[in-house]
Scaffold this motif. Structure first.
Motif, PDB file in Angstrom:
ATOM      1  N   HIS A  51       3.812   2.134   7.631  1.00  0.00           N
ATOM      2  CA  HIS A  51       4.181   1.750   8.999  1.00  0.00           C
ATOM      3  C   HIS A  51       5.506   0.990   9.011  1.00  0.00           C
ATOM      4  O   HIS A  51       6.383   1.255   9.827  1.00  0.00           O
ATOM      5  CB  HIS A  51       3.066   0.908   9.631  1.00  0.00           C
ATOM      6  CG  HIS A  51       1.705   1.341   9.195  1.00  0.00           C
ATOM      7  ND1 HIS A  51       1.204   2.573   9.522  1.00  0.00           N
ATOM      8  CD2 HIS A  51       0.772   0.735   8.407  1.00  0.00           C
ATOM      9  CE1 HIS A  51      -0.009   2.698   8.968  1.00  0.00           C
ATOM     10  NE2 HIS A  51      -0.284   1.602   8.272  1.00  0.00           N
TER      11      HIS A  51
ATOM     12  N   ASP B 251       4.126  -0.991   3.528  1.00  0.00           N
ATOM     13  CA  ASP B 251       3.276   0.155   3.843  1.00  0.00           C
ATOM     14  C   ASP B 251       4.050   1.208   4.634  1.00  0.00           C
ATOM     15  O   ASP B 251       5.218   1.006   4.980  1.00  0.00           O
ATOM     16  CB  ASP B 251       1.987  -0.274   4.551  1.00  0.00           C
ATOM     17  CG  ASP B 251       2.235  -1.005   5.861  1.00  0.00           C
ATOM     18  OD1 ASP B 251       3.313  -0.806   6.481  1.00  0.00           O
ATOM     19  OD2 ASP B 251       1.346  -1.778   6.277  1.00  0.00           O
TER      20      ASP B 251
ATOM     21  N   SER C  40       0.824  -1.212   0.000  1.00  0.00           N
ATOM     22  CA  SER C  40       0.000   0.000   0.000  1.00  0.00           C
ATOM     23  C   SER C  40       0.858   1.262   0.000  1.00  0.00           C
ATOM     24  O   SER C  40       0.331   2.364  -0.083  1.00  0.00           O
ATOM     25  CB  SER C  40      -0.950   0.007   1.202  1.00  0.00           C
ATOM     26  OG  SER C  40      -0.240  -0.189   2.404  1.00  0.00           O
TER      27      SER C  40
ATOM     28  N   GLN D   4      -7.360  -2.322   3.425  1.00  0.00           N
ATOM     29  CA  GLN D   4      -6.272  -1.497   2.908  1.00  0.00           C
ATOM     30  C   GLN D   4      -6.769  -0.643   1.731  1.00  0.00           C
ATOM     31  O   GLN D   4      -6.216   0.412   1.451  1.00  0.00           O
ATOM     32  CB  GLN D   4      -5.129  -2.405   2.462  1.00  0.00           C
ATOM     33  CG  GLN D   4      -3.935  -1.697   1.907  1.00  0.00           C
ATOM     34  CD  GLN D   4      -2.724  -2.605   1.871  1.00  0.00           C
ATOM     35  OE1 GLN D   4      -2.111  -2.856   2.909  1.00  0.00           O
ATOM     36  NE2 GLN D   4      -2.393  -3.139   0.704  1.00  0.00           N
TER      37      GLN D   4
ATOM     38  N   LYS E 246      -8.130   3.538   1.616  1.00  0.00           N
ATOM     39  CA  LYS E 246      -7.477   4.843   1.470  1.00  0.00           C
ATOM     40  C   LYS E 246      -7.598   5.495   0.083  1.00  0.00           C
ATOM     41  O   LYS E 246      -7.900   6.691   0.003  1.00  0.00           O
ATOM     42  CB  LYS E 246      -6.013   4.740   1.926  1.00  0.00           C
ATOM     43  CG  LYS E 246      -5.922   4.690   3.462  1.00  0.00           C
ATOM     44  CD  LYS E 246      -4.598   4.277   4.006  1.00  0.00           C
ATOM     45  CE  LYS E 246      -4.339   2.793   4.037  1.00  0.00           C
ATOM     46  NZ  LYS E 246      -5.292   1.955   4.784  1.00  0.00           N
TER      47      LYS E 246
ATOM     48  N   LYS F 141      -7.609  -7.662   5.045  1.00  0.00           N
ATOM     49  CA  LYS F 141      -6.739  -6.866   4.193  1.00  0.00           C
ATOM     50  C   LYS F 141      -7.513  -6.034   3.175  1.00  0.00           C
ATOM     51  O   LYS F 141      -7.008  -5.033   2.659  1.00  0.00           O
ATOM     52  CB  LYS F 141      -5.709  -7.765   3.492  1.00  0.00           C
ATOM     53  CG  LYS F 141      -4.516  -7.022   2.892  1.00  0.00           C
ATOM     54  CD  LYS F 141      -3.658  -6.348   3.976  1.00  0.00           C
ATOM     55  CE  LYS F 141      -2.403  -5.726   3.438  1.00  0.00           C
ATOM     56  NZ  LYS F 141      -1.169  -6.371   3.896  1.00  0.00           N
TER      57      LYS F 141
ATOM     58  N   VAL G  51      -2.845   1.794  11.773  1.00  0.00           N
ATOM     59  CA  VAL G  51      -3.441   2.347  10.550  1.00  0.00           C
ATOM     60  C   VAL G  51      -4.798   2.990  10.859  1.00  0.00           C
ATOM     61  O   VAL G  51      -5.153   4.038  10.304  1.00  0.00           O
ATOM     62  CB  VAL G  51      -3.537   1.293   9.419  1.00  0.00           C
ATOM     63  CG1 VAL G  51      -4.615   0.257   9.681  1.00  0.00           C
ATOM     64  CG2 VAL G  51      -3.783   1.970   8.085  1.00  0.00           C
TER      65      VAL G  51
ATOM     66  N   TYR H   4      -9.966  -7.028  11.579  1.00  0.00           N
ATOM     67  CA  TYR H   4      -9.298  -6.518  10.382  1.00  0.00           C
ATOM     68  C   TYR H   4      -9.235  -7.567   9.269  1.00  0.00           C
ATOM     69  O   TYR H   4      -8.945  -8.732   9.521  1.00  0.00           O
ATOM     70  CB  TYR H   4      -7.868  -6.066  10.737  1.00  0.00           C
ATOM     71  CG  TYR H   4      -7.088  -5.538   9.541  1.00  0.00           C
ATOM     72  CD1 TYR H   4      -7.184  -4.207   9.165  1.00  0.00           C
ATOM     73  CD2 TYR H   4      -6.270  -6.385   8.784  1.00  0.00           C
ATOM     74  CE1 TYR H   4      -6.486  -3.722   8.060  1.00  0.00           C
ATOM     75  CE2 TYR H   4      -5.570  -5.899   7.679  1.00  0.00           C
ATOM     76  CZ  TYR H   4      -5.681  -4.578   7.319  1.00  0.00           C
ATOM     77  OH  TYR H   4      -4.991  -4.105   6.242  1.00  0.00           O
TER      78      TYR H   4
ATOM     79  N   ARG I  18      -0.018  -3.051  13.458  1.00  0.00           N
ATOM     80  CA  ARG I  18      -0.335  -2.139  12.358  1.00  0.00           C
ATOM     81  C   ARG I  18      -1.838  -1.907  12.257  1.00  0.00           C
ATOM     82  O   ARG I  18      -2.278  -0.935  11.659  1.00  0.00           O
ATOM     83  CB  ARG I  18       0.223  -2.692  11.046  1.00  0.00           C
ATOM     84  CG  ARG I  18       1.715  -2.457  10.902  1.00  0.00           C
ATOM     85  CD  ARG I  18       2.181  -2.905   9.542  1.00  0.00           C
ATOM     86  NE  ARG I  18       2.008  -4.338   9.376  1.00  0.00           N
ATOM     87  CZ  ARG I  18       1.847  -4.962   8.213  1.00  0.00           C
ATOM     88  NH1 ARG I  18       1.852  -4.261   7.087  1.00  0.00           N
ATOM     89  NH2 ARG I  18       1.716  -6.268   8.152  1.00  0.00           N
ATOM     90  N   ASN I  19      -2.606  -2.808  12.857  1.00  0.00           N
ATOM     91  CA  ASN I  19      -4.058  -2.629  12.759  1.00  0.00           C
ATOM     92  C   ASN I  19      -4.545  -1.411  13.540  1.00  0.00           C
ATOM     93  O   ASN I  19      -5.357  -0.630  13.042  1.00  0.00           O
ATOM     94  CB  ASN I  19      -4.783  -3.894  13.228  1.00  0.00           C
ATOM     95  CG  ASN I  19      -4.505  -5.076  12.318  1.00  0.00           C
ATOM     96  OD1 ASN I  19      -3.947  -4.897  11.229  1.00  0.00           O
ATOM     97  ND2 ASN I  19      -4.866  -6.272  12.747  1.00  0.00           N
TER      98      ASN I  19
HETATM   99  N1  ARG Z   1      -1.256  -1.554   5.093  1.00  0.00           N
HETATM  100  C1  ARG Z   1      -2.272  -2.039   5.959  1.00  0.00           C
HETATM  101  C2  ARG Z   1      -3.589  -1.284   5.718  1.00  0.00           C
HETATM  102  O1  ARG Z   1      -3.568  -0.259   5.141  1.00  0.00           O
HETATM  103  C3  ARG Z   1      -1.884  -1.880   7.377  1.00  0.00           C
HETATM  104  C4  ARG Z   1      -2.473  -2.879   8.313  1.00  0.00           C
HETATM  105  C5  ARG Z   1      -1.937  -4.214   8.013  1.00  0.00           C
HETATM  106  N2  ARG Z   1      -2.282  -5.147   9.008  1.00  0.00           N
HETATM  107  C6  ARG Z   1      -2.188  -6.443   8.807  1.00  0.00           C
HETATM  108  N3  ARG Z   1      -2.505  -7.223   9.766  1.00  0.00           N
HETATM  109  N4  ARG Z   1      -1.761  -6.942   7.674  1.00  0.00           N
HETATM  110  O2  ARG Z   1      -4.651  -1.719   6.101  1.00  0.00           O
END
Ligand code: ARG
Length: 456
Positions: free
Chosen positions: A82, A80, A20, A319, A322, A316, A110, A314, A106-107
């Motif tokens: 992060h 990404d 991303s 993602q 955005k 994917k 983000v 969460y 990251r959850n």
């Molecule tokens: N790039 C991811 C997004 O925008 C960040 C979160 C990713 N988390 C994960 N568990 N893969 O949603």
């Protein structure tokens, strides 16, 4: 980041579909801010040592300065923003960087970054809309008494003033601003500390990170916090509604700038020519505002459809939240700025507007109302008599207020010379003094209320 469990790296296409960074690099300021708040809290709570916290905070400054100076690299291997920030931090301060991701995922990262970004976008949109309203007020004040035809079914209906017409858009934008403000109030809770989905066993202080990032407090349910994007949908819904309002004004500008209407001349700065037809002055910006509204509505639809089938927490798919938000925000920003420019610089051709109002028998209702008021005729009958008068004027090719008294009397003997007081377009608008009506005095009062920012 997860090499421990894997023997092989990802396929090239896996890497590409997963990344991303090409778009979420726009979150870098929010990502750094979130990481700083988290690191300071980890230090304050004794989860990491004060020295490590200080090193991480200083390192994040370095990373931010690097982003500011060179932009964020499209490094697909780092997936990404992060992971990119963490990798840059490790380059800056070494292995201690690895302590930053304690009690965090990251959850929640983000979700926090994105809320911060949308919050900023709302604030920018609000200032742009305030400037647009100011432009509307200025032109409305200038044209509080400029008569134009008011339309229903795009047929001349009753005369109104241009000021009143422009103030209609002022009201729409006021509601748009309140929708953005509602969205802002609801989104302003901080997901940070929800971790991957279940919260964390570390003794974190979520109130501290929330306050550091300007949130009103922490979100109350970790599953909800990492897995809903309703705040982004709220923003897009408000953006779509606002774009729709701008599009209606844009459409009117396109129509008004056409030769048959000739109500407005757009300034050179807001017109384009044609490569083949030398006479052309095209309202491209207005057409694009109209066009962009369709794309913004598409962004709202896209995110709603992305979200509608996702089980908690969460996935994917999220993602993909955005790009539509960024796209809508860019298009809306341009659209507001373009409409502000066009409204500020347009020349309204008040002679043409007045002529059109006079030509369209737009004071027919005034004649019917006069028959009710002065001659005490029931409205339905008055309507009928007026219909005859209009027909007569049409046959003779004259305006209602230039029909002779004899002509009018031959239609109904109860009509006398006082009727001419109401048949002109100025008298017509001046008479519409009901609250919210088009009388110039009412329009000026509405402008004064708007300028003082008080409720009418
Ligand atoms: N790039 C991811 C997004 O925008 C960040 C979160 C990713 N988390 C994960 N568990 N893969 O949603």
């Amino acid at each position: 980041m997860w090499g421990g469990r894997f023997a092989e790296g990802p396929a090239a296409v896996m890497r590409e579909i997963n990344a991303s960074i090409p778009f979420d690099k726009r979150l870098w300021r929010q990502d750094v801010a979130g990481s700083k708040a988290h690191a300071a809290m980890l230090g304050a709570q004794g989860i990491i040592s004060p020295e490590d916290a200080a090193a991480i905070l200083a390192g994040l400054e370095t990373v931010a300065a690097g982003y500011e100076a060179n932009g964020v690299a499209d490094d697909l291997a780092l997936e990404d923003i992060h992971m990119q920030t963490e990798a840059r931090l490790a380059e800056a301060i070494g292995p201690v960087a690895g302590r930053l991701h304690t009690a965090r995922s990251r959850n929640d990262q983000v979700a926090t970054d994105f809320r911060l970004w949308v919050r900023d976008a709302i604030d920018e949109t609000d200032s742009a809309l305030a400037a647009f309203q100011e432009a509307l007020l200025t032109r409305a004040e200038e044209h509080a008494a400029s008569v134009m035809p008011g339309f229903t079914h795009l047929q001349s209906a009753q005369p109104v003033t241009l000021g009143h017409h422009l103030m209609a858009y002022y009201e729409m934008i006021a509601r748009d601003r309140s929708r953005f403000a509602d969205a802002r109030a609801r989104l302003n809770l901080c997901p940070l500390g929800s971790a991957a989905l279940a919260g964390t066993g570390f003794p974190i202080d979520r109130t501290m990170t929330a306050a550091a990032l300007g949130f009103d407090g922490p979100t109350r349910n970790s599953l909800d916090a990492v897995s809903d994007r309703d705040f982004a949908i709220d923003y897009l819904a408000a953006a779509a509604q606002c774009a729709l309002h701008l599009s209606r004004l844009a459409e009117e500008f396109v129509l008004w700038a056409s030769q048959p209407f000739g109500f407005v001349s757009l300034s050179d700065q807001w017109s384009t020519g044609s490569s083949i037809m030398p006479q052309k002055r095209n309202p491209d910006a207005a057409e694009l505002v109209r066009g962009h509204s369709g794309r913004i509505i598409g962004c709202l639809t896209a995110l709603m459809i992305t979200m509608k089938g996702l089980p908690l927490a969460y996935s994917k798919d999220m993602q993909d939240d955005k790009p539509p938000v960024f796209e809508a925000s860019d298009l809306l920003g341009l659209s507001i700025a373009a409409m502000t420019g066009m409204v500020s610089s347009a020349t309204f051709r008040t002679d043409r507007m007045r002529g059109a109002a006079e030509a369209g028998f737009a004071t027919a209702t005034d004649l019917a109302d006069w028959l009710v008021r002065v001659a005490n005729i029931p409205f339905r009958e008055a309507h009928h008599i007026t219909g005859h008068a209009v027909k007569r004027a049409e046959t003779l090719g004259v305006a209602l207020d230039t029909l002779s008294l004899d002509d009018l009397k031959s239609i109904d003997a109860r009509i006398d010379e006082r009727v001419y007081d109401v048949l002109g377009v100025d008298a017509s608008v001046a008479g519409r003094t009901s609250f919210g009506g088009t009388a110039p005095a009412r329009v000026r009062a509405a402008i004064a209320v708007a300028r003082e920012g008080r409720k009418p």
